[in-house]
Design a protein around this motif. Structure first.
Motif, PDB file in Angstrom:
ATOM      1  N   LEU A 108       0.867  -1.149   0.027  1.00  8.51           N
ATOM      2  CA  LEU A 108      -0.009   0.050   0.115  1.00  8.51           C
ATOM      3  C   LEU A 108       0.885   1.304  -0.144  1.00  8.51           C
ATOM      4  O   LEU A 108       0.590   2.253  -0.726  1.00  8.51           O
ATOM      5  N   MET A 109       1.775   1.350   0.721  1.00  7.23           N
ATOM      6  CA  MET A 109       2.933   2.505   0.664  1.00  7.23           C
ATOM      7  C   MET A 109       3.434   2.601  -0.481  1.00  7.23           C
ATOM      8  O   MET A 109       3.773   3.747  -0.803  1.00  7.23           O
ATOM      9  N   PHE A 110       4.076   1.355  -1.178  1.00 11.13           N
ATOM     10  CA  PHE A 110       4.580   1.585  -2.387  1.00 11.13           C
ATOM     11  C   PHE A 110       3.513   2.408  -3.359  1.00 11.13           C
ATOM     12  O   PHE A 110       3.951   3.069  -4.217  1.00 11.13           O
ATOM     13  N   VAL A 111       2.431   1.919  -3.450  1.00  9.53           N
ATOM     14  CA  VAL A 111       1.448   2.431  -4.366  1.00  9.53           C
ATOM     15  C   VAL A 111       1.022   3.845  -4.045  1.00  9.53           C
ATOM     16  O   VAL A 111       0.847   4.697  -4.737  1.00  9.53           O
ATOM     17  N   ASN A 112       0.934   3.972  -2.907  1.00 13.73           N
ATOM     18  CA  ASN A 112       0.665   5.450  -2.483  1.00 13.73           C
ATOM     19  C   ASN A 112       1.712   6.526  -2.518  1.00 13.73           C
ATOM     20  O   ASN A 112       1.707   7.708  -3.067  1.00 13.73           O
ATOM     21  N   THR A 113       2.920   6.141  -2.490  1.00 13.83           N
ATOM     22  CA  THR A 113       4.279   6.868  -2.820  1.00 13.83           C
ATOM     23  C   THR A 113       4.103   7.380  -4.391  1.00 13.83           C
ATOM     24  O   THR A 113       4.305   8.471  -4.629  1.00 13.83           O
ATOM     25  N   GLN A 114       4.023   6.119  -5.184  1.00 15.01           N
ATOM     26  CA  GLN A 114       3.740   6.891  -6.849  1.00 15.01           C
ATOM     27  C   GLN A 114       2.440   7.739  -7.001  1.00 15.01           C
ATOM     28  O   GLN A 114       2.719   8.864  -7.624  1.00 15.01           O
ATOM     29  N   ILE A 115       1.335   7.401  -6.355  1.00 13.21           N
ATOM     30  CA  ILE A 115       0.479   8.143  -6.709  1.00 13.21           C
ATOM     31  C   ILE A 115       0.487   9.529  -5.897  1.00 13.21           C
ATOM     32  O   ILE A 115       0.181  10.465  -6.737  1.00 13.21           O
ATOM     33  N   ALA A 116       0.845   9.770  -4.914  1.00 12.63           N
ATOM     34  CA  ALA A 116       1.056  11.186  -4.234  1.00 12.63           C
ATOM     35  C   ALA A 116       2.142  11.946  -5.106  1.00 12.63           C
ATOM     36  O   ALA A 116       1.957  13.141  -5.071  1.00 12.63           O
ATOM     37  N   THR A 117       3.326  11.206  -5.386  1.00 11.82           N
ATOM     38  CA  THR A 117       4.114  11.931  -6.115  1.00 11.82           C
ATOM     39  C   THR A 117       3.605  12.513  -7.314  1.00 11.82           C
ATOM     40  O   THR A 117       4.153  13.566  -7.704  1.00 11.82           O
ATOM     41  N   ALA A 118       2.905  11.612  -8.274  1.00 11.26           N
ATOM     42  CA  ALA A 118       2.322  12.138  -9.609  1.00 11.26           C
ATOM     43  C   ALA A 118       1.316  13.271  -9.285  1.00 11.26           C
ATOM     44  O   ALA A 118       1.227  14.174  -9.950  1.00 11.26           O
ATOM     45  N   ALA A 119       0.454  13.093  -8.031  1.00 10.00           N
ATOM     46  CA  ALA A 119      -0.567  14.116  -7.913  1.00 10.00           C
ATOM     47  C   ALA A 119       0.272  15.380  -7.528  1.00 10.00           C
ATOM     48  O   ALA A 119      -0.115  16.613  -8.104  1.00 10.00           O
ATOM     49  N   ALA A 120       1.229  15.508  -6.893  1.00  9.36           N
ATOM     50  CA  ALA A 120       1.968  16.700  -6.472  1.00  9.36           C
ATOM     51  C   ALA A 120       2.478  17.343  -7.532  1.00  9.36           C
ATOM     52  O   ALA A 120       2.686  18.599  -7.942  1.00  9.36           O
ATOM     53  N   MET A 121       3.139  16.486  -8.425  1.00 11.43           N
ATOM     54  CA  MET A 121       4.055  17.157  -9.737  1.00 11.43           C
ATOM     55  C   MET A 121       3.039  17.820 -10.460  1.00 11.43           C
ATOM     56  O   MET A 121       3.223  18.963 -10.741  1.00 11.43           O
ATOM     57  N   LEU A 122       1.701  16.971 -10.534  1.00 11.29           N
ATOM     58  CA  LEU A 122       0.747  17.928 -11.697  1.00 11.29           C
ATOM     59  C   LEU A 122       0.170  19.318 -10.994  1.00 11.29           C
ATOM     60  O   LEU A 122       0.082  20.089 -11.535  1.00 11.29           O
ATOM     61  N   ALA A 123      -0.131  19.033  -9.609  1.00 10.04           N
ATOM     62  CA  ALA A 123      -0.640  20.118  -9.185  1.00 10.04           C
ATOM     63  C   ALA A 123       0.214  21.606  -8.975  1.00 10.04           C
ATOM     64  O   ALA A 123      -0.043  22.562  -9.219  1.00 10.04           O
ATOM     65  N   TRP A 124       1.828  20.992  -8.702  1.00 11.40           N
ATOM     66  CA  TRP A 124       2.719  22.184  -8.949  1.00 11.40           C
ATOM     67  C   TRP A 124       2.759  22.743 -10.242  1.00 11.40           C
ATOM     68  O   TRP A 124       2.846  24.113 -10.257  1.00 11.40           O
ATOM     69  N   LEU A 125       2.591  21.941 -11.479  1.00 13.30           N
ATOM     70  CA  LEU A 125       2.669  22.466 -12.630  1.00 13.30           C
ATOM     71  C   LEU A 125       1.554  23.424 -12.944  1.00 13.30           C
ATOM     72  O   LEU A 125       1.628  24.456 -13.612  1.00 13.30           O
TER      73      LEU A 125
ATOM     74  N   SER B 289      10.541  19.872  -8.393  1.00 12.50           N
ATOM     75  CA  SER B 289      10.254  20.044  -7.044  1.00 12.50           C
ATOM     76  C   SER B 289       8.785  19.434  -6.627  1.00 12.50           C
ATOM     77  O   SER B 289       8.825  19.248  -5.562  1.00 12.50           O
ATOM     78  N   GLY B 290       8.005  19.730  -7.423  1.00 12.87           N
ATOM     79  CA  GLY B 290       6.563  19.066  -6.978  1.00 12.87           C
ATOM     80  C   GLY B 290       6.658  17.570  -6.737  1.00 12.87           C
ATOM     81  O   GLY B 290       6.039  17.226  -6.103  1.00 12.87           O
ATOM     82  N   ALA B 291       7.413  16.897  -7.528  1.00  7.97           N
ATOM     83  CA  ALA B 291       7.557  15.358  -7.135  1.00  7.97           C
ATOM     84  C   ALA B 291       8.252  15.285  -6.042  1.00  7.97           C
ATOM     85  O   ALA B 291       7.723  14.200  -5.214  1.00  7.97           O
ATOM     86  N   VAL B 292       9.102  16.068  -5.480  1.00  8.56           N
ATOM     87  CA  VAL B 292       9.949  16.031  -4.154  1.00  8.56           C
ATOM     88  C   VAL B 292       8.947  16.329  -3.127  1.00  8.56           C
ATOM     89  O   VAL B 292       8.956  15.743  -2.052  1.00  8.56           O
TER      90      VAL B 292
END
Length: 445
Positions: free
Chosen positions: A243-260, A277-280
């Motif tokens: 679950l943590m692996f999956v959520n790591t991918q999902i949240a990183t993608a969402a943050a990158m898109l939101a930052w952009l 920076s959004g991904a991080v």
């Protein structure tokens, strides 16, 4: 009828699968520190590139030795007053059997020790991004040795050590929102308030010299973060690590898109620096929360972190503190967001049955998260500032103004990141020599 016989639960046995998984996860976490070095190194000006790389790399040397000598014992040894640990048999990693298991798990103590070592290495390295261009390498090396001893090792015990006050309170920090990111971000703020701004801050252009290097670094961080997060469950037996692996991918993608999206609306462009920076920011925010939230919750955590961190990086210009590479804006703010949002988005179906406000659990967990967040933030901020002040008043934290202007790489390391003078046929080499020869012939004639 004879009474029923109750068998004691079998003691855990060493699992080769979990042990192998954790060794791989440990290696993934280690690669994050060179990834961080590239990420930071690409964001500074050419004249500071090597110094930025070295500020991360030296942590791999200093913290490893301290961890072996006493750090592991202080962080994870037998509890002493809910503040610190200590197990004398672990000093120098002595008296630890090869197959002696970490209590309650199926991996050896040595494996848990080396996994946590990688966390201890990257945490002080995170601070370095706030101090670009201006800190003596010897002062930095002394600072991280002292900081790890009096800040990181105790805080790791608070949060993850059996008997630590935050651990006993029920503060959720799956993989380091408080112990790593808030801890490092608050430390960065404490130090920069002591040592001051770079020469030319808010006046001279200080643009990244290599955005491809930044993207490479962020990619390595994203890759290594799967070990950082999923590995923190210490095994693969119940699906929480997955679950943590999956959520790591999902949240990183969402943050990158939101930052952009935010920077497109605010500044009119989608930038590579914004994507990295959004991904991080997403990685930071999901680190404490990913084992407690659902995949939909991970989208929310990532998106909120992407927007808020993008907004926060501009605060340094408003308030006048020189956070060179936005450690405060991304790691401190992102860590706070990810930790506090557990109080709202915890589903009760992940690492524990704890439910957040949006799942009917009220605000109980939120207040626990607040206690952990603000205790770590305040302790790290104050102690880090004190350490920086002492070092600055004794040996000096900063290089001279002339050295900073000329370039800290040459002053501190006697090297430069890029040597163009030997690129055959270039104007500096072959063409200048040829021109000199032509002029010489004219004079002879």
């Amino acid at each position: 009828m004879a009474p029923a016989i109750t068998l004691a639960a079998e003691a855990p046995k060493l699992s080769a699968a979990n042990t192998g998984f954790m060794l791989i996860a440990s290696a993934l976490v280690l690669i994050m520190t060179p990834g961080l070095a590239f990420f930071y190194g690409g964001m500074v000006r050419v004249k500071s590139t090597l110094n930025m790389l070295m500020m991360s790399f030296i942590s791999m040397g200093i913290i490893t030795i301290l961890w072996v000598l006493y750090g592991f014992s202080l962080a994870f040894g037998a509890d002493k007053g809910s503040f610190i640990g200590w197990t004398s048999d672990w000093v120098g990693l002595s008296n630890i059997g090869l197959t002696e298991l970490w209590p309650g798990y199926t991996i050896p103590i040595f494996v848990f020790m080396v996994f946590q070592l990688m966390f201890a290495i990257i945490t002080p390295a995170l601070i370095s991004g706030a101090l670009a261009d201006r800190v003596k390498f010897t002062a930095w090396s002394l600072f991280i040795a002292l900081w790890a001893t009096v800040v990181y090792f105790p805080v790791a015990h608070w949060v993850w050590g059996t008997g630590g006050w935050a651990f006993d309170l029920g503060v959720i920090d799956f993989a380091g929102g408080t112990a790593v990111h808030i801890n490092a971000g608050a430390a960065a703020l404490g130090v920069i308030l002591v040592i001051g701004k770079r020469v030319g801050f808010k006046k001279d252009p200080m643009r990244p010299h290599s955005l491809p290097l930044v993207m490479l670094g962020s990619g390595l961080l994203w890759f290594g973060w799967f070990g950082f997060n999923a590995g923190s469950w210490l095994g693969n037996d119940d699906g929480v690590g997955a679950l943590m692996f999956v959520n790591t991918q999902i949240a990183t993608a969402a943050a990158m898109l939101a930052w952009l999206i935010y920077e497109k609306i605010r500044h009119g462009a989608f930038t590579t620096l914004g994507a990295a920076s959004g991904a991080v920011a997403g990685l930071v925010a999901i680190t404490p929360s990913g084992g407690a939230v659902s995949p939909l919750g991970a989208i929310a955590v990532g998106a909120i972190a992407g927007v808020v961190c993008a907004m926060a990086v501009g605060l340094k210009y408003k308030f006048g503190y020189d956070d060179s590479l936005d450690v405060v804006g991304v790691h401190l703010v992102g860590g706070v967001i990810g930790s506090l949002l557990i109080g709202f988005f915890a589903s009760g179906k992940g690492q524990s049955t704890v439910e957040g406000l949006f799942y009917g659990g009220g605000l109980t967990q939120f207040w626990k998260q607040c206690a952990g967040v603000f205790a770590v933030l305040g302790y790290s901020l104050v102690v880090s500032a004190i350490l920086a002040f002492i070092i600055d008043k004794t040996m000096g934290m900063r290089v001279t103004e002339d050295e900073e202007i000329a370039g800290i790489d040459q002053a501190e390391h006697a090297e430069t990141a890029y040597d163009f003078s030997g690129a055959g046929g270039g104007i500096v080499g072959g063409s200048v020599s040829a021109l000199a020869g032509t002029e010489s012939k004219k004079v002879d004639a």
